[in-house]
Design a protein around this motif. Structure first.
Motif, PDB file in Angstrom:
ATOM      1  N   GLY B  35       0.826  -1.212   0.000  1.00 60.78           N
ATOM      2  CA  GLY B  35       0.000   0.000   0.000  1.00 60.78           C
ATOM      3  C   GLY B  35       0.854   1.253   0.000  1.00 60.78           C
ATOM      4  N   LEU B  36       1.878   1.243   0.848  1.00 66.07           N
ATOM      5  CA  LEU B  36       2.775   2.410   0.895  1.00 66.07           C
ATOM      6  C   LEU B  36       3.473   2.604  -0.456  1.00 66.07           C
ATOM      7  N   CYS B  37       3.949   1.494  -1.029  1.00 65.05           N
ATOM      8  CA  CYS B  37       4.638   1.575  -2.327  1.00 65.05           C
ATOM      9  C   CYS B  37       3.679   2.074  -3.408  1.00 65.05           C
ATOM     10  N   PHE B  38       2.471   1.525  -3.396  1.00 65.78           N
ATOM     11  CA  PHE B  38       1.510   1.898  -4.435  1.00 65.78           C
ATOM     12  C   PHE B  38       1.146   3.376  -4.348  1.00 65.78           C
ATOM     13  N   ARG B  39       0.937   3.855  -3.116  1.00 69.91           N
ATOM     14  CA  ARG B  39       0.584   5.275  -2.957  1.00 69.91           C
ATOM     15  C   ARG B  39       1.757   6.183  -3.305  1.00 69.91           C
ATOM     16  N   MET B  40       2.964   5.695  -3.035  1.00 66.37           N
ATOM     17  CA  MET B  40       4.128   6.546  -3.309  1.00 66.37           C
ATOM     18  C   MET B  40       4.531   6.514  -4.774  1.00 66.37           C
ATOM     19  N   LEU B  41       4.393   5.353  -5.407  1.00 63.53           N
ATOM     20  CA  LEU B  41       4.860   5.223  -6.786  1.00 63.53           C
ATOM     21  C   LEU B  41       3.756   5.415  -7.806  1.00 63.53           C
ATOM     22  N   ASP B  43       2.079   3.053  -9.236  1.00 63.79           N
ATOM     23  CA  ASP B  43       2.164   2.015 -10.257  1.00 63.79           C
ATOM     24  C   ASP B  43       2.090   0.659  -9.570  1.00 63.79           C
ATOM     25  N   ALA B  44       1.076  -0.132  -9.936  1.00 64.70           N
ATOM     26  CA  ALA B  44       0.827  -1.388  -9.230  1.00 64.70           C
ATOM     27  C   ALA B  44       1.970  -2.387  -9.390  1.00 64.70           C
ATOM     28  N   ASP B  45       2.463  -2.533 -10.622  1.00 63.53           N
ATOM     29  CA  ASP B  45       3.525  -3.521 -10.865  1.00 63.53           C
ATOM     30  C   ASP B  45       4.822  -3.114 -10.166  1.00 63.53           C
ATOM     31  N   ALA B  46       5.165  -1.832 -10.324  1.00 61.27           N
ATOM     32  CA  ALA B  46       6.393  -1.338  -9.680  1.00 61.27           C
ATOM     33  C   ALA B  46       6.267  -1.458  -8.157  1.00 61.27           C
ATOM     34  N   ALA B  47       5.075  -1.186  -7.651  1.00 65.54           N
ATOM     35  CA  ALA B  47       4.864  -1.258  -6.200  1.00 65.54           C
ATOM     36  C   ALA B  47       5.096  -2.682  -5.688  1.00 65.54           C
ATOM     37  N   ALA B  48       4.573  -3.665  -6.438  1.00 68.54           N
ATOM     38  CA  ALA B  48       4.760  -5.064  -6.020  1.00 68.54           C
ATOM     39  C   ALA B  48       6.240  -5.439  -6.047  1.00 68.54           C
ATOM     40  N   VAL B  94      -0.341   6.807 -12.771  1.00 66.89           N
ATOM     41  CA  VAL B  94      -1.782   7.059 -12.662  1.00 66.89           C
ATOM     42  C   VAL B  94      -2.006   8.516 -13.002  1.00 66.89           C
ATOM     43  N   SER B  95      -2.806   8.773 -13.990  1.00 68.11           N
ATOM     44  CA  SER B  95      -3.052  10.167 -14.358  1.00 68.11           C
ATOM     45  C   SER B  95      -4.538  10.449 -14.308  1.00 68.11           C
ATOM     46  N   LEU B  96      -4.851  11.718 -14.392  1.00 62.66           N
ATOM     47  CA  LEU B  96      -6.266  12.094 -14.365  1.00 62.66           C
ATOM     48  C   LEU B  96      -6.999  11.602 -15.598  1.00 62.66           C
ATOM     49  N   ASP B  97      -6.246  11.208 -16.626  1.00 62.71           N
ATOM     50  CA  ASP B  97      -6.870  10.716 -17.860  1.00 62.71           C
ATOM     51  C   ASP B  97      -7.177   9.219 -17.788  1.00 62.71           C
ATOM     52  N   PRO B 100     -11.579   5.422 -15.266  1.00 60.56           N
ATOM     53  CA  PRO B 100     -11.947   4.950 -13.940  1.00 60.56           C
ATOM     54  C   PRO B 100     -12.364   3.487 -13.928  1.00 60.56           C
ATOM     55  N   ARG B 101     -12.891   3.032 -15.066  1.00 57.52           N
ATOM     56  CA  ARG B 101     -13.330   1.635 -15.110  1.00 57.52           C
ATOM     57  C   ARG B 101     -12.111   0.705 -14.991  1.00 57.52           C
ATOM     58  N   ASP B 102     -11.034   1.101 -15.673  1.00 62.37           N
ATOM     59  CA  ASP B 102      -9.810   0.306 -15.575  1.00 62.37           C
ATOM     60  C   ASP B 102      -9.328   0.264 -14.127  1.00 62.37           C
ATOM     61  N   GLU B 103      -9.416   1.404 -13.493  1.00 64.56           N
ATOM     62  CA  GLU B 103      -8.965   1.486 -12.101  1.00 64.56           C
ATOM     63  C   GLU B 103      -9.798   0.565 -11.218  1.00 64.56           C
ATOM     64  N   ASP B 104     -11.097   0.555 -11.511  1.00 65.54           N
ATOM     65  CA  ASP B 104     -11.989  -0.299 -10.717  1.00 65.54           C
ATOM     66  C   ASP B 104     -11.626  -1.764 -10.855  1.00 65.54           C
ATOM     67  N   GLU B 105     -11.216  -2.127 -12.077  1.00 62.16           N
ATOM     68  CA  GLU B 105     -10.944  -3.535 -12.316  1.00 62.16           C
ATOM     69  C   GLU B 105      -9.531  -3.941 -11.923  1.00 62.16           C
ATOM     70  N   SER B 106      -8.728  -2.947 -11.543  1.00 59.08           N
ATOM     71  CA  SER B 106      -7.353  -3.257 -11.176  1.00 59.08           C
ATOM     72  C   SER B 106      -7.300  -4.058  -9.886  1.00 59.08           C
ATOM     73  N   PRO B 107      -6.476  -5.119  -9.851  1.00 53.87           N
ATOM     74  CA  PRO B 107      -6.363  -5.881  -8.603  1.00 53.87           C
ATOM     75  C   PRO B 107      -5.649  -5.100  -7.511  1.00 53.87           C
ATOM     76  N   ALA B 108      -4.995  -3.997  -7.903  1.00 54.97           N
ATOM     77  CA  ALA B 108      -4.241  -3.231  -6.907  1.00 54.97           C
ATOM     78  C   ALA B 108      -5.159  -2.584  -5.880  1.00 54.97           C
TER      79      ALA B 108
END
Lengths: 196, 203
Positions: B35-41, B43-48, B94-97, B100-108
């Motif tokens: 969670g910390l990595c994801f919020r800081m970076l 990027d889900a893959d980079a965070a993992a 993650v950008s404002l563009d 949102p649907r992709d974000e919803d479906e993200s496992p992150a």
């Protein structure tokens, strides 16, 4: 928003965190009636904290567990200090080292002092050689030499060798090594006991 | 003498050679670390990847652990994220563009959705996405502190250990981070959305 000073903003945040003393908090709240911007800012701050707190938990798509091979590779020198390979044999190795050092220095002492002992103890050696069996011809030949040395006018006390400290040092080093190893092992056992 | 915490017991067992004990610690803290990595970076893959590397680093340095495991681990994680951001000059993915649907479906981000209303669900998803992006817009030191405090719920003392800063600095960074976030939220007209959501919930 622009009318709120930096110090007021800090006070509002401290109040939102319940870190503002009661009297200061009451004074700030009293200003809310006359300064609606301040009240709005506080409301927004509180809302923002709640929003952040309620953010959905992020979970990794895969497990981050480490496999045995990764763990083995990750073990650095600190791990080696805690659990050295063959750690259970350390006391035995310490004793062996002690004996090796003692033997090494002990032998060196014997080799250096043997001729001196032969010369110095000539007077003693002569009767011993005389008591030897008759077939020991070389021993008979050596007798005059030893007798001559014994007759030398050099004082007997001056030719005595300095008593060497090396064997003692060897034994001490070995003992220190053994005790150190044992303590190391005890620390390891203590960690293991705590784990259990 | 206080009884050892469960973390301490697991750490001792791991130091004694029990690999499974360390993996129990991994399972216990992997969501926080990730969670910390994801919020800081952002990027889900980079965070993992970074979280995984941080656990490996934690295992390598486990014999040098003094004190509590959690802040120590989070410090390693925060440092790993900082190193990645500094070395790669990584830009937020993650950008404002972002759809949102992709974000919803993200496992992150697996949101425990308790709202039956699809419109409200979308509004919340948009809200969370906007907050995630806003977090990426504030300076790294401030971002770290606000994530640890307001999202992870850590105390000032723990944050001071994690960041290696004193408590005064932690408070100062937190104040600046919140002030900056508030500006972003106001600019993005986030607060009216939140008020509408609250009003909907009340009705």
């Amino acid at each position: 928003m622009s009318t709120i000073s930096h110090s007021d903003m800090s006070l509002l945040q401290a109040m939102a965190d319940n870190e503002l003393p009661a009297d200061q908090s009451a004074a700030l709240r009293a200003r809310f009636g006359t300064e609606p911007m301040l009240a709005d800012a506080f409301s927004e701050l509180a809302m923002m904290r709640e929003l952040l707190h309620d953010m959905p938990a992020a979970r990794p798509a895969r497990s981050l567990r480490l496999d045995a091979q990764t763990m083995q590779q990750a073990r650095g020198w600190r791990w080696w200090l805690i659990s050295p390979p063959g750690g259970q044999f350390l006391p035995a190795l310490g004793v062996a080292a002690c004996l090796c050092v003692a033997l090494l220095f002990g032998r060196g002492y014997d080799q250096v002092s043997a001729p001196d002992q032969l010369h110095l103890k000539g007077s003693v050696a002569a009767p011993m050689l005389a008591d030897a069996p008759a077939e020991a011809a070389p021993a008979d030949a050596a007798a005059p030499d030893t007798a001559r040395v014994a007759d030398a006018s050099v004082p007997l006390v001056a030719q005595q060798p300095e008593p060497s400290m090396l064997p003692l040092l060897g034994v001490t080093a070995g003992l220190v090594g053994t005790v150190g190893s044992a303590r190391w092992l005890m620390r390891l056992r203590k960690i293991q006991r705590k784990a259990v | 003498m206080t009884a050892p915490s469960e973390d301490q017991i697991l750490v001792s067992a791991a130091l004694a050679g029990d690999n499974d004990s360390f993996n129990q610690l991994v399972e216990r803290y992997q969501n926080r670390a990730y969670g910390l990595c994801f919020r800081m970076l952002g990027d889900a893959d980079a965070a993992a990847d970074v979280a995984q590397d941080a656990f490996i680093s934690a295992y390598r340095h486990l014999p040098s652990l003094r004190g509590e495991f959690r802040p120590w681990l989070m410090r390693i994680v925060a440092n790993a994220c900082r190193d990645v951001l500094r070395s790669n000059k990584r830009h937020p993915s993650v950008s404002l563009d972002t759809n949102p649907r992709d974000e919803d479906e993200s496992p992150a981000l697996q949101i425990a959705d308790t709202t039956p209303n699809p419109e409200e669900h979308l509004m919340r998803a948009e809200l969370h996405r906007t907050i995630s992006v806003a977090l990426l817009q504030i300076p790294l030191d401030q971002r770290t502190v606000v994530i640890l405090s307001d999202i992870e719920g850590m105390s000032y003392d723990e944050i001071a250990v994690v960041t290696g800063a004193n408590i005064g600095t932690v408070k100062s960074r937190l104040n600046r981070a919140r002030a900056r976030l508030r500006e972003i939220f106001v600019a993005a007209e986030l607060f009216p959305t939140v008020r509408r959501l609250i009003a909907d919930e009340e009705t």
